[in-house]
Design a protein around this motif. Structure first.
Motif, short mmCIF file in Angstrom:
data_model
loop_
_atom_site.label_atom_id
_atom_site.label_comp_id
_atom_site.label_asym_id
_atom_site.label_seq_id
_atom_site.Cartn_x
_atom_site.Cartn_y
_atom_site.Cartn_z
N PRO A 189 0.82 -1.23 0.06
CA PRO A 189 -0.11 0.02 0.00
C PRO A 189 0.84 1.18 0.09
CG PRO A 189 -0.14 -1.17 2.05
CD PRO A 189 0.60 -2.07 1.14
N LEU A 190 0.28 2.33 -0.74
CA LEU A 190 0.98 3.59 -0.65
C LEU A 190 0.45 4.40 0.47
CD1 LEU A 190 2.92 5.81 -2.12
CD2 LEU A 190 0.94 6.08 -3.59
N ILE A 191 1.25 4.98 1.28
CA ILE A 191 0.82 5.75 2.30
C ILE A 191 1.56 7.23 2.28
CG2 ILE A 191 0.97 6.20 4.78
CD1 ILE A 191 -0.34 3.45 4.04
N ASP A 192 0.59 8.14 2.13
CA ASP A 192 0.83 9.53 1.78
C ASP A 192 0.58 10.24 3.06
OD1 ASP A 192 1.45 10.97 -0.65
OD2 ASP A 192 -0.25 9.99 -1.46
N ILE A 193 1.77 11.17 3.41
CA ILE A 193 1.70 11.87 4.41
C ILE A 193 2.42 13.12 4.40
CG2 ILE A 193 1.73 9.69 6.00
CD1 ILE A 193 4.79 10.26 6.55
N SER A 194 2.14 14.11 5.19
CA SER A 194 2.49 15.42 5.00
C SER A 194 2.18 16.37 6.32
CB SER A 194 1.75 16.11 3.95
OG SER A 194 0.41 16.48 4.15
N GLY A 195 2.82 17.55 6.62
CA GLY A 195 2.64 18.19 7.62
C GLY A 195 3.71 18.36 8.46
N THR A 196 3.58 18.60 9.83
CA THR A 196 4.60 18.54 10.70
C THR A 196 4.94 17.10 11.12
OG1 THR A 196 3.13 18.26 12.51
CG2 THR A 196 3.61 20.48 11.89
N PRO A 197 6.22 17.04 11.83
CA PRO A 197 6.36 15.60 12.25
C PRO A 197 5.42 14.67 13.00
CG PRO A 197 8.41 16.90 12.44
CD PRO A 197 7.22 17.82 12.01
N ARG A 198 4.68 15.42 13.85
CA ARG A 198 3.68 14.75 14.51
C ARG A 198 2.58 14.28 13.58
NH1 ARG A 198 2.27 14.39 20.08
NH2 ARG A 198 4.58 14.23 20.36
N SER B 172 5.07 -4.62 4.91
CA SER B 172 5.62 -3.55 4.55
C SER B 172 4.77 -2.44 3.88
CB SER B 172 6.70 -4.03 3.58
OG SER B 172 7.99 -4.79 4.13
N VAL B 173 5.28 -1.33 3.40
CA VAL B 173 4.52 -0.19 2.71
C VAL B 173 5.46 0.65 1.86
CG1 VAL B 173 2.85 -0.13 4.47
CG2 VAL B 173 4.56 1.47 4.57
N VAL B 174 4.78 1.39 1.08
CA VAL B 174 5.66 2.38 0.29
C VAL B 174 5.09 3.77 0.79
CG1 VAL B 174 6.20 3.81 -1.89
CG2 VAL B 174 6.11 1.01 -1.66
N LEU B 175 5.91 4.55 1.47
CA LEU B 175 5.76 5.88 2.17
C LEU B 175 6.17 6.95 1.33
CD1 LEU B 175 4.95 6.98 5.07
CD2 LEU B 175 7.15 6.74 5.60
N ARG B 176 5.13 7.85 1.08
CA ARG B 176 5.56 9.14 0.29
C ARG B 176 5.18 10.26 1.22
NH1 ARG B 176 2.40 9.48 -5.26
NH2 ARG B 176 0.48 9.48 -3.77
N ILE B 177 6.43 10.99 1.41
CA ILE B 177 6.40 11.97 2.52
C ILE B 177 6.49 13.42 1.86
CG2 ILE B 177 7.59 12.86 4.59
CD1 ILE B 177 9.05 10.08 4.48
N ARG B 178 5.61 14.35 1.99
CA ARG B 178 5.51 15.69 1.47
C ARG B 178 6.09 16.62 2.70
NH1 ARG B 178 5.00 14.60 -3.62
NH2 ARG B 178 3.04 13.59 -4.43
N ARG B 179 7.21 17.22 2.37
CA ARG B 179 8.03 18.04 3.53
C ARG B 179 8.17 19.45 3.09
NH1 ARG B 179 13.43 16.79 3.42
NH2 ARG B 179 13.56 17.27 5.98
N ASP B 180 7.98 20.30 3.92
CA ASP B 180 8.13 21.67 3.84
C ASP B 180 9.26 22.17 4.04
OD1 ASP B 180 5.24 21.76 3.33
OD2 ASP B 180 4.94 21.78 5.79
N ASP B 181 10.39 21.39 4.67
CA ASP B 181 11.76 21.86 4.98
C ASP B 181 12.72 20.95 4.31
OD1 ASP B 181 11.09 19.39 6.12
OD2 ASP B 181 11.80 19.93 8.16
N GLY B 182 12.23 20.61 3.22
CA GLY B 182 13.53 19.66 2.38
C GLY B 182 12.85 18.93 1.39
N PRO B 183 13.54 18.04 0.53
CA PRO B 183 12.85 17.45 -0.64
C PRO B 183 11.78 16.22 0.18
CG PRO B 183 15.12 16.64 -0.14
CD PRO B 183 15.10 17.77 0.60
N ASP B 184 10.83 16.15 -0.92
CA ASP B 184 9.78 15.00 -0.72
C ASP B 184 10.58 13.55 -0.80
OD1 ASP B 184 7.93 16.90 -0.48
OD2 ASP B 184 7.30 16.57 -2.67
N ILE B 185 10.05 12.67 -0.16
CA ILE B 185 10.62 11.29 -0.11
C ILE B 185 9.78 10.28 -0.51
CG2 ILE B 185 11.73 9.68 1.53
CD1 ILE B 185 12.49 12.10 3.15
#
Length: 374
Positions: free
Chosen positions: A5-14, A147-160
Motif C-alpha cells: 500500500p502507498l501511504i501519503d503523509i505531510s505536515g509537521t513530524p507529529r 511493508s508499505v511504500v511511504l510518500r512524504i511531503r515535506r515543507d523543510d526539504g525534498p519530498d521522499i
C-alpha cells in the motif's frame, strides 16, 4: 499478489506520524508482533526490554528530535506503545543488544539474514541515459504482508518516496532532489562494541538531504552500532558504495558503468583492516554479486527491464539472487521480500512483492498522477 500500500503523509513530524499510523494501522500491528515475539523468544523481560528501548530512544532524540515526534505520532494513531515503533526502527540494534544482555555469544541473528543484492546502472550504460538504482531485499517472508511504500511531503526539504516495514521511517528510496539509497547487510568483528544511530534512521537522514554531498556525509560519518553497506546515487549521474563498519567507511566506485554489491566486504582497504564475518551465514553472497554483474555486463546498454531480469536470477536457488520462500539457517522463512527498481530522475520506484513467485510490479511516484499497477 497484493501490492504494497502507498501511504501519503505531510505536515509537521507529529502530523505525518499520525497520518501514517492511521493509514497503515493493520500492517504496523503486524510489524510489532514480528519483533515483539522475537524479543520474547530471547527471554527478555518487560523491564529489560524497556531499558534497551530507552537507550535507543535517547540516541534517536539526540540524532533528530523530529524523528521521535514522528514515531510518537505513528504510535498514537496506530494505537501501539511508542516503544514498539522504536523497536521497528531499531530492530537490528535492539535484538543484538538483547542477545548481549542474555550473554549470548551469537549477537547476530543468524537464523535469517537481512541479505540483499543491490545494483546501479550508470547513465552511460543506460538505454535512456538515466541512472537506474535497485535491489532485492532478502528478509523474513512474512514482511511481504507488513511493508508499505511511504510518500512524504515535506515543507523543510525534498519530498521522499521510500519502501519500508510499516512503522519505519525509511529503508530503500529516493527523493525529489534525485538522490536514491539502498542498503545491504555486512558483518565484522567491530560490530556492537559501541552504540550508534539505528541504520534505518541514517537512511532517512540521507534521503532528507538536498545535495548528494550532504547525503554522502550522513552515510559515511554517522556512528553506527553495526556494519552495513549503503549505496547512494543521484540523477546527475554519480553513484558510490559505502561499506560501513561502525566507526569507519570504505568507498567503492562504479566500474564500467556498473556498481553491484551483495553481503561481503569488497574494498581492499576494508579487507586488510577488518575481519569478514558474514560469509558463514551468507555464503551465497560470493556468487550473487558476481551473477548480477555478469548478467548486466552481457549487454552494452541496459534498461529497467534488464535490471529486473538480473534480479530475477535463480542460479543456486534457493540461495539465489531472487530467493523463493524457504527455511533460513534457523527455522524462520527467508525470501526476497521485494524487488525495488528506481529511476531517480523520474522520481519513480517500481516494486514487486515476493518476486520469486510473483512478477507483477506496481509503480510508485513522487508525482501522484504516475502511481499505479504496471
Amino acid at each position: 499478489m497484493t501490492p504494497f500500500p502507498l501511504i501519503d503523509i505531510s505536515g509537521t513530524p507529529r502530523q505525518r506520524g499520525q497520518q501514517y499510523g492511521e493509514q497503515a494501522r493493520e500492517r504496523i500491528h503486524a510489524s510489532v508482533a514480528i519483533y515483539g515475539d522475537q524479543l520474547a523468544e530471547l527471554g527478555i523481560t518487560q523491564e529489560e526490554k524497556q531499558r534497551i528501548i530507552t537507550t535507543f530512544s535517547h540516541i534517536i532524540r539526540q540524532f533528530d528530535p523530529d524523528y521521535w515526534d514522528e514515531m510518537y505520532g505513528i504510535a498514537e494513531s496506530a494505537n501501539v506503545a511508542p516503544e514498539a515503533i522504536i523497536m521497528i526502527n531499531a530492530r537490528t540494534e535492539v535484538i543484538a543488544k538483547a542477545r548481549l544482555l542474555k550473554a549470548r555469544h551469537d549477537i547476530h541473528d543468524d537464523a535469517i539474514k537481512d541479505g540483499c543484492s543491490g545494483a546501479v546502472i550508470m547513465p552511460d550504460r543506460s538505454t535512456r541515459g538515466e541512472l537506474i538504482h535497485g535491489q532485492n531485499w532478502d528478509w523474513r517472508a512474512e514482511c511481504a504482508a507488513t511493508s508499505v511504500v511511504l510518500r512524504i511531503r515535506r515543507d523543510d526539504g525534498p519530498d521522499i518516496l521510500t519502501f519500508v516495514e510499516a512503522g519505519g521511517l525509511a529503508r530503500s528510496g529516493l527523493n525529489s532532489a534525485g538522490i536514491a539509497i539502498t542498503a545491504n547487510y555486512l558483518r565484522c568483528e567491530r560490530d556492537y562494541r559501541q552504540f550508534g544511530v539505528p541504520l534505518s534512521l541514517i537512511r532517512r537522514k540521507a534521503l532528507e538531504q538536498q545535495h548528494m554531498a550532504l547525503a554522502m556525509r550522513v552515510v559515511a560519518t554517522t556512528a553506527k552500532s553495526c556494519s552495513n553497506n549503503m549505496i547512494l546515487s543521484t540523477k546527475e549521474g554519480f553513484a558510490i558504495d559505502f561499506e560501513c563498519a561502525p566507526d569507519e567507511s570504505f568507498a567503492i566506485y562504479p566500474q564500467n558503468g556498473l556498481l553491484v554489491h551483495a553481503n561481503h566486504w569488497e574494498s581492499e582497504t576494508a579487507k586488510n583492516k577488518l575481519q569478514e564475518q558474514g560469509i558463514e551465514t551468507s555464503p551465497d553472497s560470493l556468487y550473487r554479486s558476481w551473477r548480477v554483474s555478469q548478467l548486466l555486463n552481457a549487454k552494452s546498454l541496459l534498461s529497467v527491464e534488464d535490471m529486473k531480469q538480473a534480479f530475477f536470477d535463480d542460479f543456486g536457488t534457493p540461495y539465489s539472487v531472487c530467493r523463493p520462500p524457504r527455511p533460513g539457517f534457523g527455522t524462520d522463512l527467508s525470501a526476497t521480500v521485494a524487488m525495488i527498481v528506481m529511476t531517480p530522475a523520474q522520481g519513480v520506484m517500481e516494486v514487486a512483492p515476493l518476486p520469486a513467485i510473483n512478477r507483477t510490479f506496481t509503480r510508485y511516484s513522487l508525482d501522484a498522477a504516475y502511481s499505479g499497477a504496471l
